[in-house]
Write an enzyme that holds these catalytic residues in place. Sequence first.
Site, PDB file in Angstrom:
ATOM      1  N   SER A 232     -50.843-107.341   7.428  1.00 25.83           N
ATOM      2  CA  SER A 232     -51.927-108.229   7.030  1.00 25.83           C
ATOM      3  C   SER A 232     -51.661-109.622   7.591  1.00 25.83           C
ATOM      4  CB  SER A 232     -52.046-108.256   5.501  1.00 25.83           C
ATOM      5  OG  SER A 232     -53.159-109.049   5.113  1.00 25.83           O
TER       6      SER A 232
ATOM      7  N   TYR B 111     -61.425-112.488  11.271  1.00 23.69           N
ATOM      8  CA  TYR B 111     -60.006-112.148  11.113  1.00 23.69           C
ATOM      9  C   TYR B 111     -59.619-112.150   9.636  1.00 23.69           C
ATOM     10  CZ  TYR B 111     -54.940-112.307  11.793  1.00 23.69           C
ATOM     11  OH  TYR B 111     -53.595-112.042  11.761  1.00 23.69           O
TER      12      TYR B 111
ATOM     13  N   LYS C 253     -58.458-108.839   7.406  1.00 27.43           N
ATOM     14  CA  LYS C 253     -57.137-108.748   6.781  1.00 27.43           C
ATOM     15  C   LYS C 253     -57.248-108.681   5.256  1.00 27.43           C
ATOM     16  CE  LYS C 253     -54.731-108.566  10.530  1.00 27.43           C
ATOM     17  NZ  LYS C 253     -53.910-107.391  10.866  1.00 27.43           N
TER      18      LYS C 253
END
Length: 181
Positions: free
Chosen positions: A81, A95, A99
């Site tokens: 992550s 992004y 994650k």
Amino acid sequence: RATLEAIVAAPEEFPRQVDPRLGLYRTFQAIWGSTHLDDRVEDSDPAAWAHCIMVNLVGGYHVLRAALPHLARGGVIANLSSGAAAAEHAGWSAYAASKAGLERLSATLAAERPDLVALAVRPGVTATGMQDAIKASRVDNAIRQMPKEEMQPVAVPAAAIARLFTGTLPAFAERIVEARV
């Protein structure tokens, strides 16, 4: 241990690639390429945004789904992550969302499969090619401003993550682990 290379954007290939190579394993180390998008939401390209989600979240889902039948009781899964999953950094919407989704996927898997250890690992700000790309980007945020010498070397999170796959694991109260030595 088996090594498997696959393209996360071609998930239909995973079961065919995983099945013949894996027996029953206690650990599964999934490392897939992370993609990053440096655009503010209003300036972002919807196709590039979706690609980032596809690689980082949907790709992770397909890797897990293909590997789960091959994991023995007590097996360890460590999904890579990022601290971006819980932070607000301008220009990182895709992004960060990907994650954060991967962390929720890991937590859900842990609830569904208590016979496995499923974790999301945040490696910390690490001196990688991704950081070079961030520094070259148009978006200005705290990570872009961080001097490279203040970033940890790759060996630090790599050693911390490797420890998850060796020896006896402690009981984890949380499903998100900061990778530090």
